[in-house]
Design a protein around this motif. Sequence first.
Motif, mmCIF file in Angstrom:
data_model
loop_
_atom_site.group_PDB
_atom_site.id
_atom_site.type_symbol
_atom_site.label_atom_id
_atom_site.label_comp_id
_atom_site.label_asym_id
_atom_site.label_seq_id
_atom_site.Cartn_x
_atom_site.Cartn_y
_atom_site.Cartn_z
ATOM 1 N N GLY A 34 0.787 -1.229 0.000
ATOM 2 C CA GLY A 34 0.000 0.000 0.000
ATOM 3 C C GLY A 34 0.816 1.274 0.000
ATOM 4 N N PHE A 35 2.016 1.242 -0.562
ATOM 5 C CA PHE A 35 2.839 2.453 -0.627
ATOM 6 C C PHE A 35 2.130 3.493 -1.492
ATOM 7 C CE2 PHE A 35 6.426 4.808 -2.715
ATOM 8 C CZ PHE A 35 6.861 5.471 -1.575
ATOM 9 N N ASP A 36 1.954 4.694 -0.956
ATOM 10 C CA ASP A 36 1.200 5.717 -1.681
ATOM 11 C C ASP A 36 2.087 6.812 -2.255
ATOM 12 O OD1 ASP A 36 1.934 7.010 0.627
ATOM 13 O OD2 ASP A 36 -0.100 7.358 1.365
ATOM 14 N N GLY A 37 3.397 6.584 -2.290
ATOM 15 C CA GLY A 37 4.302 7.569 -2.872
ATOM 16 C C GLY A 37 4.635 7.241 -4.320
ATOM 17 N N GLU A 38 5.638 7.910 -4.844
ATOM 18 C CA GLU A 38 6.074 7.716 -6.221
ATOM 19 C C GLU A 38 7.008 6.509 -6.317
ATOM 20 O OE1 GLU A 38 5.102 9.409 -8.818
ATOM 21 O OE2 GLU A 38 3.851 10.831 -7.698
ATOM 22 N N ILE A 39 6.836 5.705 -7.362
ATOM 23 C CA ILE A 39 7.726 4.574 -7.658
ATOM 24 C C ILE A 39 8.339 4.822 -9.030
ATOM 25 C CG2 ILE A 39 7.925 2.077 -7.930
ATOM 26 C CD1 ILE A 39 5.394 1.787 -6.237
ATOM 27 N N TRP A 40 9.673 4.919 -9.072
ATOM 28 C CA TRP A 40 10.380 5.281 -10.302
ATOM 29 C C TRP A 40 11.354 4.176 -10.714
ATOM 30 C CZ3 TRP A 40 11.932 10.489 -7.682
ATOM 31 C CH2 TRP A 40 10.832 11.358 -7.673
ATOM 32 N N PRO A 41 10.942 3.234 -11.546
ATOM 33 C CA PRO A 41 11.905 2.259 -12.069
ATOM 34 C C PRO A 41 12.933 2.934 -12.973
ATOM 35 C CG PRO A 41 9.637 1.512 -12.373
ATOM 36 C CD PRO A 41 9.579 2.954 -11.991
ATOM 37 N N VAL A 42 14.160 2.437 -12.915
ATOM 38 C CA VAL A 42 15.239 2.969 -13.760
ATOM 39 C C VAL A 42 15.861 1.798 -14.516
ATOM 40 C CG1 VAL A 42 17.439 4.203 -13.814
ATOM 41 C CG2 VAL A 42 15.695 4.836 -12.122
ATOM 42 N N HIS A 43 15.768 1.849 -15.874
ATOM 43 C CA HIS A 43 16.331 0.786 -16.709
ATOM 44 C C HIS A 43 16.684 1.390 -18.065
ATOM 45 C CE1 HIS A 43 16.742 -2.885 -19.057
ATOM 46 N NE2 HIS A 43 16.844 -3.538 -17.899
ATOM 47 N N PRO A 44 17.885 1.145 -18.580
ATOM 48 C CA PRO A 44 18.318 1.827 -19.809
ATOM 49 C C PRO A 44 17.577 1.373 -21.069
ATOM 50 C CG PRO A 44 19.957 0.222 -19.119
ATOM 51 C CD PRO A 44 18.953 0.315 -18.007
ATOM 52 N N ARG A 45 16.928 0.195 -21.040
ATOM 53 C CA ARG A 45 16.329 -0.316 -22.284
ATOM 54 C C ARG A 45 14.843 -0.625 -22.173
ATOM 55 N NH1 ARG A 45 21.090 -2.578 -21.433
ATOM 56 N NH2 ARG A 45 20.157 -4.438 -20.505
ATOM 57 N N ALA A 46 14.301 -0.678 -20.985
ATOM 58 C CA ALA A 46 12.892 -1.036 -20.829
ATOM 59 C C ALA A 46 12.026 0.216 -20.726
ATOM 60 C CB ALA A 46 12.708 -1.894 -19.582
ATOM 61 N N ASN A 47 10.836 0.132 -21.313
ATOM 62 C CA ASN A 47 9.885 1.234 -21.194
ATOM 63 C C ASN A 47 9.124 1.180 -19.868
ATOM 64 O OD1 ASN A 47 10.469 2.309 -23.764
ATOM 65 N ND2 ASN A 47 9.119 0.800 -24.741
ATOM 66 N N ALA A 48 9.011 -0.042 -19.319
ATOM 67 C CA ALA A 48 8.268 -0.201 -18.071
ATOM 68 C C ALA A 48 8.854 -1.365 -17.288
ATOM 69 C CB ALA A 48 6.784 -0.442 -18.353
ATOM 70 N N VAL A 49 8.707 -1.308 -15.967
ATOM 71 C CA VAL A 49 9.091 -2.396 -15.061
ATOM 72 C C VAL A 49 7.902 -2.655 -14.147
ATOM 73 C CG1 VAL A 49 10.613 -3.134 -13.200
ATOM 74 C CG2 VAL A 49 11.553 -1.859 -15.135
ATOM 75 N N ALA A 50 7.387 -3.891 -14.198
ATOM 76 C CA ALA A 50 6.232 -4.285 -13.379
ATOM 77 C C ALA A 50 5.065 -3.323 -13.561
ATOM 78 C CB ALA A 50 6.628 -4.385 -11.914
ATOM 79 N N GLY A 51 4.880 -2.882 -14.808
ATOM 80 C CA GLY A 51 3.756 -2.022 -15.122
ATOM 81 C C GLY A 51 3.963 -0.556 -14.831
#
Length: 672
Positions: A34-51
């Motif tokens: 239930g984390f209600d903050g911002e989640i920022w995946p960082v990956h050089p080649r993927a457009n999304a991580v876990a949606g």
Amino acid sequence: MPRDLDRLLHPSSVAVIGGGAWCGAVVRQLQRLGFDGEIWPVHPRANAVAGRRAFARLEDLPGAPDAAFVGINRHGSVAAVRVLAAMGAGGAVCFASGFSEALAEDGGAADLQARLVAAAQDMPVLGPNCYGLINALDGVAIWPDQHGCTRVARGVAILTQSSNIAINLTNQRRGLPVAYVATCGNMAQLSQAEIALSLLADGRVTAIGVHVEGFRDLRNWEALARAAHARGVPVVVLKVGASEQARAATISHTASLAGSDTGARALIARLGFAQVDDLDVFLEALKLLHMVGPLESNRVASISCSGGEASLMADTALGSGLEFPPLSEAQRRVLGDVLGPMVALANPLDYHTYIWRDAAAMAAAWGAMTRHDIALTFSIVDYPHADRQDWDCATQAALGVRAQTGRPVAVVASLPELMPMDVADRLIEGGVVPMFGLRAAVQAAAAAARVAAPQDGPLVLPGAGGDSVLDESAAKQALVAYGLDVPRRAVVEDPAGLEAAAAGLSVPLVLKGVGLAHKSEAGAVRLGLAHDALAQAARDMPGARFLIEEMVRDGVAELLVGVVRDPAHGFVLTIAAGGVLTELMRDSVSVLVPASRGAVRAALEGLRIAPLLAGYRGGPGVDMGALLDAVAAVQAYVLANADTLDEVEINPLICTPSRAVAVDALIRKGEP
């Protein structure tokens, strides 16, 4: 100055760096809790991580994250931590392994860990080689795997170096609310004590449990002990492994008695923490402390409807430190009225089954056991797996006693699987502690009774030590300068001069060969000599130098008083039954230097031979003041020589009704 971990522990934004399964799991665990903050995946080649939309670089993030999970290879982790620190991130979890824990396989691993610490600068870094942290109070799970945490309003904090043990502990089903979990990994930068200090700032934390593989940064642990006591947050320690202690040569008995774990146990006691020895007791102690806090004393009561259970409780508690006070006359009157004449009244109490199913009568009997000076009342109840209607009376009675008396009450299942979770939840709601397993319950209560204020004064931290051994005469001379009492003596190089050298000494005399370890075994000690027998005795023993002393004749007891250098914990002071049978008797207690006079007296009272010191069966006791003075003299020498001392031992210290005399002494140290 402790680092500020507030943003790492309570983030409003989390960057997840990497694209593997682990990083996707972090995103999902944040969402699940239930984390209600911002989640920022960082990956050089993927457009999304876990949606979640991914950013190609850290520099592309909308801002500096409060927390980051660095889930890439070890060399990339160093680079990522450097960027995070430069951009002002609040902290990072370093997941990668291959740092100092891999030193045996990779000689450059330690250097790489040093580079990670340098890259972080002042930014807090958890790990490396760890899973991260969970804040179940605020819905934060910077965590790449499964866990059993759910949102709680208040609860305990658990810290461990082992990520796998952390997973197991979060999946407990014992009614223990877990507020925080932190895995510490290699502790390249943040130590367990430093993390625990930060968790103390959260008023929702009720107790702290620490799974420790080894202590370091003793000043941080002392600071934690002071802060935890001041804020009323008890600390439970599960210490595993053997710390690296000074490799004292076998010339001393102290080194044999003060084994690798002795220093750790003495440190934990000095800090006022409760030590436990397995995970079951760890969890039960934390739950007990969460619900009722440290016990007021070690005095407990037990009730059950079986004589076998009453006996089992008494046997299980034997040696734990818990006491079962005898019943008062007022208790006997109430219990007699409720139970009738067929029940033998005692503590532990077998109340039979005459009042079973009568919850009011059961509560009256149990309430009579729960007097004001009883720290905890156990009720032993084993619930069946099904068809538990007839056992509801026991639950009602426990809840009634708690409501009526306000005193701590625990319902204990003798086997862990006989405490159903629905019953446990009902007990918890009414303030009664459900406990899973008789042995674990007893040990947990004993631990809760050991929580105390930390002892005053900082520990003495040892220097490098050394291997230069002072002979007995030189060692005694050094200790006399700090107030130690020794026999009148003379040192002689030539056997022909023994009688003349001893002319001023009173018989009977003792003759010793100087410079020999374990002189008795080497035949280098002769007792009860007259002046004219010295020369012949010298010819029959090894050694080229001789020590003549007046014999101490009115000894009540012989003790060993020794101190060994322990790099992990300070100087360990051991007091034991002394003389030639020291290691055979194994009657010893250990504390850390400096130990107050009161702490030394308490240690002496913990010896099995303590009755002998007090005067056994009408015999004379020892001069306790002189004995405490002797221990103080040894400690004074240690304090003055901490930079170079490796060990000092008095064995025996002969204690008489008027003196405490060091008959033999050994010192091992290095050069200043």
